[in-house]
Design an enzyme around this catalytic site. Sequence first.
Site, mmCIF file in Angstrom:
data_model
loop_
_atom_site.group_PDB
_atom_site.id
_atom_site.type_symbol
_atom_site.label_atom_id
_atom_site.label_comp_id
_atom_site.label_asym_id
_atom_site.label_seq_id
_atom_site.Cartn_x
_atom_site.Cartn_y
_atom_site.Cartn_z
ATOM 1 N N ARG A 124 0.813 -1.220 0.000
ATOM 2 C CA ARG A 124 0.000 0.000 0.000
ATOM 3 C C ARG A 124 0.847 1.271 0.000
ATOM 4 O O ARG A 124 0.352 2.357 -0.321
ATOM 5 C CB ARG A 124 -1.022 -0.024 1.129
ATOM 6 N N GLU A 143 5.433 -8.169 13.279
ATOM 7 C CA GLU A 143 4.510 -8.507 14.371
ATOM 8 C C GLU A 143 4.197 -10.007 14.281
ATOM 9 O O GLU A 143 4.003 -10.676 15.276
ATOM 10 C CB GLU A 143 3.234 -7.665 14.202
HETATM 11 P P1 AMP Z 1 5.819 -3.536 11.443
HETATM 12 O O1 AMP Z 1 7.009 -3.893 10.628
HETATM 13 O O2 AMP Z 1 5.652 -4.461 12.614
HETATM 14 O O3 AMP Z 1 5.812 -2.086 11.850
HETATM 15 O O4 AMP Z 1 4.562 -3.808 10.537
HETATM 16 C C1 AMP Z 1 4.187 -2.901 9.566
HETATM 17 C C2 AMP Z 1 3.887 -3.580 8.263
HETATM 18 O O5 AMP Z 1 3.155 -4.785 8.442
HETATM 19 C C3 AMP Z 1 3.036 -2.692 7.411
HETATM 20 O O6 AMP Z 1 3.505 -2.840 6.067
HETATM 21 C C4 AMP Z 1 1.635 -3.209 7.579
HETATM 22 O O7 AMP Z 1 0.993 -3.269 6.339
HETATM 23 C C5 AMP Z 1 1.788 -4.598 8.165
HETATM 24 N N1 AMP Z 1 1.097 -4.809 9.445
HETATM 25 C C6 AMP Z 1 1.657 -5.227 10.602
HETATM 26 N N2 AMP Z 1 0.776 -5.361 11.580
HETATM 27 C C7 AMP Z 1 -0.407 -5.010 11.052
HETATM 28 C C8 AMP Z 1 -1.741 -4.936 11.563
HETATM 29 N N3 AMP Z 1 -2.046 -5.264 12.836
HETATM 30 N N4 AMP Z 1 -2.717 -4.531 10.730
HETATM 31 C C9 AMP Z 1 -2.416 -4.196 9.446
HETATM 32 N N5 AMP Z 1 -1.197 -4.256 8.899
HETATM 33 C C10 AMP Z 1 -0.192 -4.659 9.687
#
Ligand code: AMP
Length: 179
Positions: A63, A100
């Site tokens: 996105r 995550e």
């Molecule tokens: P992070 O690397 O943990 O900050 O995760 C961010 C990336 O993972 C972004 O590209 C989001 O699209 C996706 N993402 C991680 N956790 C979520 C969530 N709970 N809801 C939606 N997208 C998430």
Amino acid sequence: MSQPIGRLWDEVVVVPDFPEPGISFKDLSGILANPETLSITVQAWIEAIGPERPTMIVGIEARGFPLGAALAYELGCGFVALRKGGKLPRDVHRAEYALEYGTAVLEMHTDALGSEDRVVIVDDVLATGGTLGAGVDLVQRTGAQVLSAAVILDLPALNGRAEMAHRGVPVHVLISDTA
Ligand code: AMP
């Protein structure tokens, strides 16, 4: 700005237990699909990021591509894609990082940016900050300067902003999920 930022929440769909049990996935597709919320998003970023005078917007798959390209067009910048592993055809810088849920790989063409570039990195959601952090690493390996990052939604419980602060990169956040 004519429309309140809070209007963005109307287009956030929370999907429990996706992509695995225990994860509350925030689907922001509707923000892109609705012309009003797409405009609110891009206009808010123009106001916040324009004064930083970036030369390039870097968007993270997936996105971050449409959002980043819309912002780049409005600011008169170029756009560079950070892709998931194995998608780019030429020499790449590669960063592996924790999500995550699970681990992931991001790649960028080695010649996509130069030391003259002033960069803002765009994604939809900030969770742990692993993804944006990997983006910062990749951009900095080219010698370019990371000015800031921009996301629509921050999940403060996962401390992504602290991770980015640790790297010295401020994050522009439009809405925060404090629930
Ligand atoms: P992070 O690397 O943990 O900050 O995760 C961010 C990336 O993972 C972004 O590209 C989001 O699209 C996706 N993402 C991680 N956790 C979520 C969530 N709970 N809801 C939606 N997208 C998430």
